[in-house]
Write an enzyme that holds these catalytic residues in place. Structure first.
Site, PDB file in Angstrom:
ATOM      1  N   ASP A 125       0.862  -1.198   0.000  1.00 34.44           N
ATOM      2  CA  ASP A 125       0.000   0.000   0.000  1.00 34.44           C
ATOM      3  C   ASP A 125       0.890   1.237   0.000  1.00 34.44           C
ATOM      4  OD1 ASP A 125      -2.249  -1.597   0.211  1.00 34.44           O
ATOM      5  OD2 ASP A 125      -2.699  -1.080   2.284  1.00 34.44           O
ATOM      6  N   ARG A 176      -1.440  -0.780  -8.347  1.00 33.71           N
ATOM      7  CA  ARG A 176      -2.807  -0.380  -7.980  1.00 33.71           C
ATOM      8  C   ARG A 176      -2.867   1.136  -8.139  1.00 33.71           C
ATOM      9  NH1 ARG A 176      -3.831  -1.019  -2.042  1.00 33.71           N
ATOM     10  NH2 ARG A 176      -4.337  -3.190  -2.461  1.00 33.71           N
ATOM     11  N   GLY A 180      -5.744   8.437  -3.782  1.00 37.64           N
ATOM     12  CA  GLY A 180      -4.857   8.882  -2.690  1.00 37.64           C
ATOM     13  C   GLY A 180      -5.693   9.288  -1.497  1.00 37.64           C
ATOM     14  N   THR A 218     -11.110   2.202  -7.453  1.00 33.29           N
ATOM     15  CA  THR A 218     -11.965   3.383  -7.311  1.00 33.29           C
ATOM     16  C   THR A 218     -13.423   2.964  -7.194  1.00 33.29           C
ATOM     17  OG1 THR A 218     -12.587   5.515  -8.288  1.00 33.29           O
ATOM     18  CG2 THR A 218     -12.180   3.714  -9.834  1.00 33.29           C
ATOM     19  N   ARG A 281     -11.872   6.458   6.388  1.00 35.75           N
ATOM     20  CA  ARG A 281     -13.046   6.188   5.543  1.00 35.75           C
ATOM     21  C   ARG A 281     -14.143   7.228   5.824  1.00 35.75           C
ATOM     22  NH1 ARG A 281      -9.672   3.037   3.811  1.00 35.75           N
ATOM     23  NH2 ARG A 281      -9.571   4.862   2.487  1.00 35.75           N
TER      24      ARG A 281
HETATM   25  P1  FDA Z   1     -14.585   9.021  -4.280  1.00 34.99           P
HETATM   26  O1  FDA Z   1     -14.048   9.205  -2.917  1.00 34.99           O
HETATM   27  O2  FDA Z   1     -14.946  10.233  -5.059  1.00 34.99           O
HETATM   28  O3  FDA Z   1     -15.809   8.053  -4.186  1.00 34.99           O
HETATM   29  C1  FDA Z   1     -16.749   7.860  -5.226  1.00 34.99           C
HETATM   30  C2  FDA Z   1     -18.067   7.462  -4.610  1.00 34.99           C
HETATM   31  O4  FDA Z   1     -17.904   6.211  -3.918  1.00 34.99           O
HETATM   32  C3  FDA Z   1     -18.572   8.420  -3.518  1.00 34.99           C
HETATM   33  O5  FDA Z   1     -19.316   9.454  -4.066  1.00 34.99           O
HETATM   34  C4  FDA Z   1     -19.385   7.507  -2.637  1.00 34.99           C
HETATM   35  O6  FDA Z   1     -20.644   7.287  -3.230  1.00 34.99           O
HETATM   36  C5  FDA Z   1     -18.621   6.209  -2.697  1.00 34.99           C
HETATM   37  N1  FDA Z   1     -17.671   6.108  -1.586  1.00 34.99           N
HETATM   38  C6  FDA Z   1     -16.340   6.362  -1.603  1.00 34.99           C
HETATM   39  N2  FDA Z   1     -15.798   6.143  -0.393  1.00 34.99           N
HETATM   40  C7  FDA Z   1     -16.817   5.746   0.395  1.00 34.99           C
HETATM   41  C8  FDA Z   1     -16.910   5.352   1.747  1.00 34.99           C
HETATM   42  N3  FDA Z   1     -15.839   5.366   2.542  1.00 34.99           N
HETATM   43  N4  FDA Z   1     -18.110   4.985   2.226  1.00 34.99           N
HETATM   44  C9  FDA Z   1     -19.193   4.962   1.451  1.00 34.99           C
HETATM   45  N5  FDA Z   1     -19.183   5.335   0.140  1.00 34.99           N
HETATM   46  C10 FDA Z   1     -18.024   5.726  -0.355  1.00 34.99           C
HETATM   47  N6  FDA Z   1      -5.275   5.148  -0.855  1.00 34.99           N
HETATM   48  C11 FDA Z   1      -3.973   5.352  -0.586  1.00 34.99           C
HETATM   49  O7  FDA Z   1      -3.548   6.485  -0.375  1.00 34.99           O
HETATM   50  N7  FDA Z   1      -3.108   4.287  -0.534  1.00 34.99           N
HETATM   51  C12 FDA Z   1      -3.505   3.022  -0.789  1.00 34.99           C
HETATM   52  O8  FDA Z   1      -2.682   2.102  -0.753  1.00 34.99           O
HETATM   53  C13 FDA Z   1      -4.883   2.800  -1.085  1.00 34.99           C
HETATM   54  N8  FDA Z   1      -5.365   1.552  -1.337  1.00 34.99           N
HETATM   55  C14 FDA Z   1      -6.654   1.394  -1.771  1.00 34.99           C
HETATM   56  C15 FDA Z   1      -7.116   0.135  -2.155  1.00 34.99           C
HETATM   57  C16 FDA Z   1      -8.387  -0.005  -2.711  1.00 34.99           C
HETATM   58  C17 FDA Z   1      -8.848  -1.348  -3.149  1.00 34.99           C
HETATM   59  C18 FDA Z   1      -9.228   1.145  -2.862  1.00 34.99           C
HETATM   60  C19 FDA Z   1     -10.572   1.041  -3.505  1.00 34.99           C
HETATM   61  C20 FDA Z   1      -8.800   2.365  -2.424  1.00 34.99           C
HETATM   62  C21 FDA Z   1      -7.526   2.518  -1.857  1.00 34.99           C
HETATM   63  N9  FDA Z   1      -7.085   3.738  -1.400  1.00 34.99           N
HETATM   64  C22 FDA Z   1      -5.753   3.909  -1.108  1.00 34.99           C
HETATM   65  C23 FDA Z   1      -8.060   4.827  -1.145  1.00 34.99           C
HETATM   66  C24 FDA Z   1      -8.190   5.764  -2.328  1.00 34.99           C
HETATM   67  O9  FDA Z   1      -7.013   6.511  -2.462  1.00 34.99           O
HETATM   68  C25 FDA Z   1      -9.383   6.716  -2.144  1.00 34.99           C
HETATM   69  O10 FDA Z   1      -9.173   7.473  -1.003  1.00 34.99           O
HETATM   70  C26 FDA Z   1     -10.725   6.014  -2.049  1.00 34.99           C
HETATM   71  O11 FDA Z   1     -10.806   4.913  -2.912  1.00 34.99           O
HETATM   72  C27 FDA Z   1     -11.855   6.983  -2.429  1.00 34.99           C
HETATM   73  O12 FDA Z   1     -11.694   7.412  -3.751  1.00 34.99           O
HETATM   74  P2  FDA Z   1     -12.676   6.969  -4.963  1.00 34.99           P
HETATM   75  O13 FDA Z   1     -11.834   6.832  -6.188  1.00 34.99           O
HETATM   76  O14 FDA Z   1     -13.452   5.791  -4.582  1.00 34.99           O
HETATM   77  O15 FDA Z   1     -13.572   8.227  -5.231  1.00 34.99           O
END
Ligand code: FDA
Length: 300
Positions: A125, A176, A180, A218, A281
Site C-alpha cells: 500500500d 494499484r 490517494g 476506485t 473512511r
Molecule cells: P470518491 O471518494 O470520489 O468516491 C466515489 C463514490 O464512492 C462516492 O461518491 C461515494 O458514493 C462512494 N464512496 C467512496 N468512499 C466511500 C466510503 N468510505 N463509504 C461509502 N461510500 C463511499 N489510498 C492510498 O492512499 N493508498 C492506498 O494504498 C490505497 N489503497 C486502496 C485500495 C483499494 C482497493 C481502494 C478502492 C482504495 C484505496 N485507497 C488507497 C483509497 C483511495 O485513495 C481513495 O481514497 C478512495 O478509494 C476513495 O476514492 P474513490 O476513487 O473511490 O472516489
C-alpha cells in the site's frame, strides 16, 4: 473537507471508541483473522477476489514490526490452507520503514519468499508523502532482485506520480492506481477533485498502454466508465487488469461489474487497529460521518 464536515469528524474523534465501533464495522471484516476468512469465503463464492490487510501502521519498535510480520505470515499460510482466492496488502511503516530501511527491506523480502512458495502476491500500500520515495526504492530493489510477486500503489492526487510511473513502466510493474487517501499540502498534491480525476485517467491510459497490470481501485462512476472505454478501445482481455474496491463500499455496483464479466478484488481489512482506518473512511464520506454523529447523539 469543509468546516461542518471537519467539525463533525472532530466530534466523532472525541467520542468513545466503543460508540463509533458499530459504524466502523461496515468497512472492517472483524477483529480476527477468522472473521476475514469468513468474509473472503463469501466474496469468493460470489466470484469476487480479495486482498487481506491486517490493520496497523507506523510501528515504533522492532518488536512491534516483527509481530506485524508474524501476523502477515499467518495470513499467507491461512490463505493457502483454506484455498481462498486472495492475496495480501501490507504497509511498510508496519514493517519498520520509519525505524530502519534495511530492517524493513529484509522483513519484506522474507514475506515475499513465503508468498512465492504459495505462488501468492503481496501488494505494498502507499502511505503519506514522507514514505513515497522510500516505498518506490524498496519496490524497485526487490524487482531488480527478481521478485515478481510484489506490486505497488500509485496515487493520482500526487503531483509527482506522472514522473514516478516513468520508472515503473519499464519494469512492467503491477500497480494499484487510486486517488490517494492522505491529506497532503498543495505543493505536493492536487486538491481539486476534477484535477485528480483528470490525472487518474491520464495515468491509467499510460499504464495500460505500457502493458502494466493495473488494479483500478476506485468507486467513482466517472473513472470506472473511463476505464471501461480504455478496456474496449485497447481490446484488453479480462486478465490484463482488475477493478478493486473497499469492503463495504458500493456493493451493488461491485456485484454488477462482476456480473458484466470484469474481475474485481475487494480490499478486506481486519484486526484490532480498526480505529485509524475507519476515521480515514469517514473523512472520505462525510455523509457516513453525519450518520455516525446523528446516531451517537440523537435518540430517535
Ligand atoms: P470518491 O471518494 O470520489 O468516491 C466515489 C463514490 O464512492 C462516492 O461518491 C461515494 O458514493 C462512494 N464512496 C467512496 N468512499 C466511500 C466510503 N468510505 N463509504 C461509502 N461510500 C463511499 N489510498 C492510498 O492512499 N493508498 C492506498 O494504498 C490505497 N489503497 C486502496 C485500495 C483499494 C482497493 C481502494 C478502492 C482504495 C484505496 N485507497 C488507497 C483509497 C483511495 O485513495 C481513495 O481514497 C478512495 O478509494 C476513495 O476514492 P474513490 O476513487 O473511490 O472516489
Amino acid at each position: 473537507m469543509n468546516l461542518t464536515n471537519r467539525l463533525i469528524l472532530s466530534i466523532i474523534q472525541l467520542s468513545p471508541k466503543g460508540l463509533v465501533k458499530p459504524f466502523a464495522m461496515r468497512y472492517i471484516a472483524g477483529e480476527r483473522l477468522d472473521d476475514a476468512v469468513r468474509l473472503v469465503r463469501a466474496l469468493n463464492s460470489k466470484g469476487l477476489m480479495a486482498t487481506l490487510d491486517a490493520l496497523g501502521e507506523n510501528v515504533s519498535t522492532r518488536e512491534e514490526s516483527l509481530a506485524a510480520i508474524g501476523a502477515c505470515e499467518q495470513i499467507l499460510h491461512t490463505i493457502n490452507e483454506t484455498h481462498l482466492n486472495a492475496n495480501l496488502s501490507i504497509k511498510l511503516t508496519q514493517f519498520g520503514l520509519k525505524i530502519n530501511e534495511e530492517f524493513c527491506y529484509s522483513n519484506l523480502k522474507r514475506l515475499l519468499e513465503i508468498a512465492s512458495t504459495y505462488r501468492n502476491f503481496v501488494r505494498i500500500d502507499m502511505e503519506d508523502s514522507s514514505t513515497t520515495s522510500l516505498t518506490f526504492n524498496l519496490y524497485k530493489r526487490l524487482r531488480t532482485e527478481g521478485f515478481e510477486n510484489v506490486g505497488v500503489v500509485i496515487q493520482a492526487n500526487m503531483r509527482r506520480t506522472e514522473k514516478d510511473i516513468r520508472g515503473l513502466t519499464p519494469l512492467k510493474a503491477n500497480v494499484r492506481l487510486c486517488k490517494g487517501a492522505y491529506i497532503e499540502p498543495e505543493s505536493l498534491a492536487f486538491k481539486d477533485g476534477d484535477e485528480i480525476r483528470r490525472n487518474y485517467v491520464k495515468l491509467l491510459k499510460t499504464l495500460l498502454e505500457a502493458q502494466c497490470y493495473v488494479g483500478i481501485a476506485t468507486h467513482d462512476d466517472f473513472l470506472i466508465n473511463s476505464a471501461y472505454q480504455f478496456i474496449r478501445q485497447m481490446n484488453l482481455k479480462k486478465t490484463d487488469y482488475e477493478f478493486q474496491m473497499l469492503h463495504g463500499v458500493k456493493v451493488r455496483l461491485r456485484d454488477k461489474m462482476v456480473a458484466d464479466g470484469h474481475r474485481l478484488r475487494v480490499y478486506v481489512p481486519f484486526g484490532r487497529h480498526w480505529y485509524a482506518y475507519s476515521i480515514r473512511r469517514f473523512k472520505e464520506n462525510p455523509q457516513i460521518a453525519r450518520y455516525v454523529l446523528r446516531a451517537l447523539f440523537v435518540r430517535e
